[in-house]
Scaffold this active site. Structure first.
Site, PDB file in Angstrom:
ATOM      1  N   HIS A  19       0.397  -3.712  -8.444  1.00 39.79           N
ATOM      2  CA  HIS A  19       0.433  -3.908  -6.994  1.00 39.79           C
ATOM      3  C   HIS A  19       1.837  -3.683  -6.439  1.00 39.79           C
ATOM      4  CE1 HIS A  19      -1.533  -5.198  -3.357  1.00 39.79           C
ATOM      5  NE2 HIS A  19      -0.682  -6.185  -3.147  1.00 39.79           N
TER       6      HIS A  19
ATOM      7  N   SER B 166      -0.767  -3.704   1.356  1.00 40.66           N
ATOM      8  CA  SER B 166      -1.781  -4.654   0.934  1.00 40.66           C
ATOM      9  C   SER B 166      -2.658  -5.054   2.125  1.00 40.66           C
ATOM     10  CB  SER B 166      -1.108  -5.870   0.278  1.00 40.66           C
ATOM     11  OG  SER B 166      -2.057  -6.665  -0.408  1.00 40.66           O
TER      12      SER B 166
END
Length: 253
Positions: free
Chosen positions: A227, A121
């Site tokens: 994610h 991320s």
């Protein structure tokens, strides 16, 4: 773990039998930053920089995650960035806090020149920016931010923080957003991009744009998840990623 990596070191309880240390080091711009290391039982002679995502306690370093890399022989180094775990300064989301990664890299590189970086991320942004500034054996961006202006567009809850750190929005502080965005940088390291088709936090375009830019230099793995991957799939994909890293160093020998 070579002592010169850190200015002071604290020995922590072993995790699953692996030696764990917490170290403090001073960056070139004078901040006192914390990093964690796990020493492998059977070293492969290579270091893996694990660059965490999130900010503060969100997305923090977790020892079970680091242990998986150590189990394959990597000496794992995981900075938590300035302002965290008692360190000085404030996080800057790929701005001044990139120096936290660069300063530690230079210390580690003195004793172990074969260094890989994997970032998740926000850490993907840090990993690719590290590759643009220093030589790496390989770099992996997992669900990584590559264009901070897109993150501003995608994540309404982050806009206030990003305006504070950059001095404005992508229009009024364009240069700050470009400087933090790996999409506009150049690097030579073999690059692995891992991204979920249903990622709503960091959209798939962050990975596909870099893959298109790099061509044969990059490998893109698109997975049918969001994610965060389910535990079993994350473990399996991490093992594949380490196979890929070791293959790159074997080819270079």
């Amino acid at each position: 773990m070579p002592k010169k990596w850190f200015d002071r070191v604290e020995v922590l309880p072993p995790y699953a039998g692996y030696p764990v240390h917490r170290g403090w080091y001073e960056t070139r711009d004078g901040e006192d930053v914390v990093a964690y290391t796990i020493t492998p039982k059977r070293p492969n002679g290579q270091v893996l920089f694990y660059l965490r995502g999130g900010t503060g306690r969100i997305g923090d370093v977790r020892l079970p995650r680091l242990m998986q890399f150590a189990a394959r022989g990597f000496h794992v180094v995981a900075p938590v960035y300035r302002g965290n775990h008692g360190g000085s300064g404030k996080e800057d989301f790929g701005g001044d806090d990139l120096e936290d990664v660069l300063s530690l890299y230079d210390r580690v590189n003195d004793t172990c020149p074969t260094i890989h970086a994997l970032g998740f991320s926000r850490g993907g942004m840090m990993a690719l920016s590290l590759a643009a500034a220093r030589p790496l054996a390989s770099v992996t961006s997992w669900a990584g931010v590559t264009n901070l202006a897109w993150t501003y567009e995608e994540q309404r809850t982050m806009r206030k923080m990003l305006r504070r750190m950059t001095g404005g929005d992508p229009e009024t502080a364009k240069e700050a957003y470009v400087e933090r965005s790996p999409l506009f940088k150049e690097w030579q390291a073999p690059t692995l991009l891992i991204h979920g088709t249903d990622d709503e936090q960091v959209r798939l375009r962050h990975a596909t744009a870099v893959a298109e830019k790099l061509g044969d230099q990059a490998e893109l793995w698109v997975v049918p998840y969001a994610h965060q991957l389910p535990f079993w799939k994350k473990w399996e994909t991490t093992e594949r990623a380490m196979d890929w890293m070791l293959e790159k160093t074997t080819k270079n020998d």
